[in-house]
Scaffold this active site. Structure first.
Site, short mmCIF file in Angstrom:
data_model
loop_
_atom_site.label_atom_id
_atom_site.label_comp_id
_atom_site.label_asym_id
_atom_site.label_seq_id
_atom_site.Cartn_x
_atom_site.Cartn_y
_atom_site.Cartn_z
N HIS A 40 29.79 76.47 110.89
CA HIS A 40 31.04 75.89 111.38
C HIS A 40 30.69 74.79 112.37
O HIS A 40 29.50 74.52 112.62
CB HIS A 40 31.93 76.97 112.01
CG HIS A 40 31.21 77.86 112.98
ND1 HIS A 40 30.74 77.40 114.19
CD2 HIS A 40 30.83 79.16 112.91
CE1 HIS A 40 30.14 78.38 114.85
NE2 HIS A 40 30.16 79.47 114.08
N HIS A 51 27.97 75.47 114.97
CA HIS A 51 26.58 75.32 114.50
C HIS A 51 26.21 73.84 114.39
O HIS A 51 25.12 73.42 114.78
CB HIS A 51 26.41 75.91 113.09
CG HIS A 51 26.53 77.39 112.99
ND1 HIS A 51 27.53 78.01 112.29
CD2 HIS A 51 25.75 78.38 113.49
CE1 HIS A 51 27.37 79.32 112.35
NE2 HIS A 51 26.30 79.57 113.08
N GLU A 55 25.58 78.71 123.59
CA GLU A 55 25.96 79.51 124.77
C GLU A 55 27.01 80.55 124.41
O GLU A 55 27.25 81.48 125.17
CB GLU A 55 26.52 78.59 125.87
CG GLU A 55 25.45 77.78 126.54
CD GLU A 55 25.98 76.98 127.71
OE1 GLU A 55 27.21 76.92 127.90
OE2 GLU A 55 25.14 76.40 128.43
#
Ligand code: PAF
Length: 292
Positions: free
Chosen positions: A42, A45, A156
Site C-alpha cells: 500500500h 510501503h 514507524e
C-alpha cells in the site's frame, strides 16, 4: 532512477541470484537500499521504497510472508498475497529488484538457528504474540544476509519492530543503516496496514478512532496531564467507539520501550504513545510521538 517508466523490476527468487546481484552492484560502486515486506503493498510501503530510493543507488524490496512470525491459529494462510499487483506497483524505476524467496530458500531444510532480541521482544505486542518478534528478527537477519544492503527502511507504524531491528543491527554489528519511515495515514488518521483489508465497511468507519484517541492523548500529555488519567481516557474512547478488547494503551521511553512513571512528562522530554486494540477479528496497532 535506473529504469524507464514502464520497466518492471528484476524478479529474484534465490539467495544465490540475490547475492550475485548485490555483488554486481557493490563492484560497480553502487549502494543498495532495502525494504522488507510481506506484500499486499500500500502507499505506506511505497513511501518506504521511495525513502530507500532517495538514500541509495539501487533499491530491493522483498516480499515474503514469513511463517515463523505467525502462531498457529493466526492469519498466515489468509494473509493477502498479491504478487503480480505488488510487482506492478514497484515498476517504473521505483525498485530495481523484487526478492521473492520461497520458504526453503529462507529456511533451508534442517535450519535451527534463530535470532532473539531479548527484553525488547517480550514487551507490548510480545506479551500478546510471544512468538512474533523472534520470527521477525530471525527473518530480517536472514534477509539482510541475502540482500546485503547498505541501508534498510522500516515503517514507524510497527514501532516496536523498528526498535528491535535497530537493536539487533547494533548488537550483531550488521554493516548497514536503519531508517525509520513516517506512518502513512488515511484521511481519518487510520494508519495504513495490509491488515486493514480485513475490516468490514462498518469496522473501517470505526477504525479511525485509534488515531483520534492517540492524538487527543498526545495533546493532553504534551500539556502536562497525568499519564494514568490520559491512558484510561484513551482506552474508554476506543471502547465507546466500538472497539472490543484493548490490549494496551501505554506511554513508554522511545528507545527502551519501558513504561514511564505516572507523573507529568518532564519539560523537553519525548515519549512514545502506543495502542493495540481489537475491532471484530482484526487487531489494530498504532503509535505516535509525544513531545512536552
Ligand atoms: O513488517 C513486516 O511486514 C514484517 O514484519 C517484516 C519486517 C517484513 C518481516 O517479515
Amino acid at each position: 532512477m535506473n529504469s524507464t517508466t514502464d520497466e518492471l523490476p528484476r524478479i529474484v527468487r534465490t539467495r544465490a541470484e540475490m547475492q550475485a546481484l548485490a555483488n554486481q552492484w557493490k563492484q560497480a560502486g553502487e549502494t543498495a537500499g532495502f525494504v522488507p515486506t510481506m506484500g499486499a503493498l500500500h502507499e505506506g510501503h511505497l513511501s518506504l521504497v521511495d525513502i530507500a530510493r532517495e538514500n541509495a543507488d539501487r533499491v530491493v524490496v522483498s516480499i515474503f510472508v514469513n511463517p515463523t512470525q505467525f502462531a498457529p491459529g493466526e492469519d498466515f494462510d489468509t494473509y493477502p498475497r498479491r504478487e503480480a499487483e505488488d510487482i506492478a506497483k514497484l515498476a517504473g524505476g521505483r525498485a530495481d529488484a523484487v526478492y521473492l524467496p520461497s520458504v526453503t530458500e529462507m529456511y533451508p531444510d534442517g535450519s535451527v538457528t534463530n535470532v532473539r532480541v531479548e527484553s525488547l521482544s517480550d514487551l507490548l505486542d510480545g506479551i500478546y504474540r510471544p512468538h512474533f518478534f523472534y520470527g521477525v528478527s530471525t527473518v530480517v537477519a536472514r534477509l539482510f544476509l541475502h540482500v546485503q544492503p547498505d541501508l534498510a527502511v522500516f515503517g514507524e507504524k510497527d514501532y516496536q519492530q523498528l526498535q528491535i531491528i535497530r537493536r539487533m543491527v547494533r548488537d550483531l554489528g550488521f554493516p548497514l543503516r536503519i531508517i525509520g519511515g513516517a506512518t502513512r495515514r488515511d484521511a481519518d488518521g487510520l494508519a495504513q496496514s495490509s491488515r486493514n483489508l480485513y475490516l468490514s465497511a462498518g469496522e473501517r468507519r470505526t477504525a479511525g478512532a485509534v488515531f483520534a484517541a492517540l492524538h487527543r492523548a498526545s495533546v493532553r500529555l504534551a500539556n502536562g496531564a497525568l499519564p494514568s488519567e490520559v491512558l484510561a481516557e484513551a482506552e474508554a474512547h476506543l471502547k465507546a467507539s466500538g472497539f472490543g478488547k484493548v490490549d494496551y494503551v501505554t506511554l513508554v521511553a522511545p528507545d527502551t520501550l519501558q513504561a514511564l512513571p505516572d507523573r507529568p512528562l518532564p519539560e523537553g522530554s519525548v515519549a512514545r504513545l502506543l495502542a493495540a486494540a481489537w475491532l471484530g477479528r482484526t487487531r489494530l496497532i498504532d503509535n505516535i510521538s509525544v513531545t512536552r
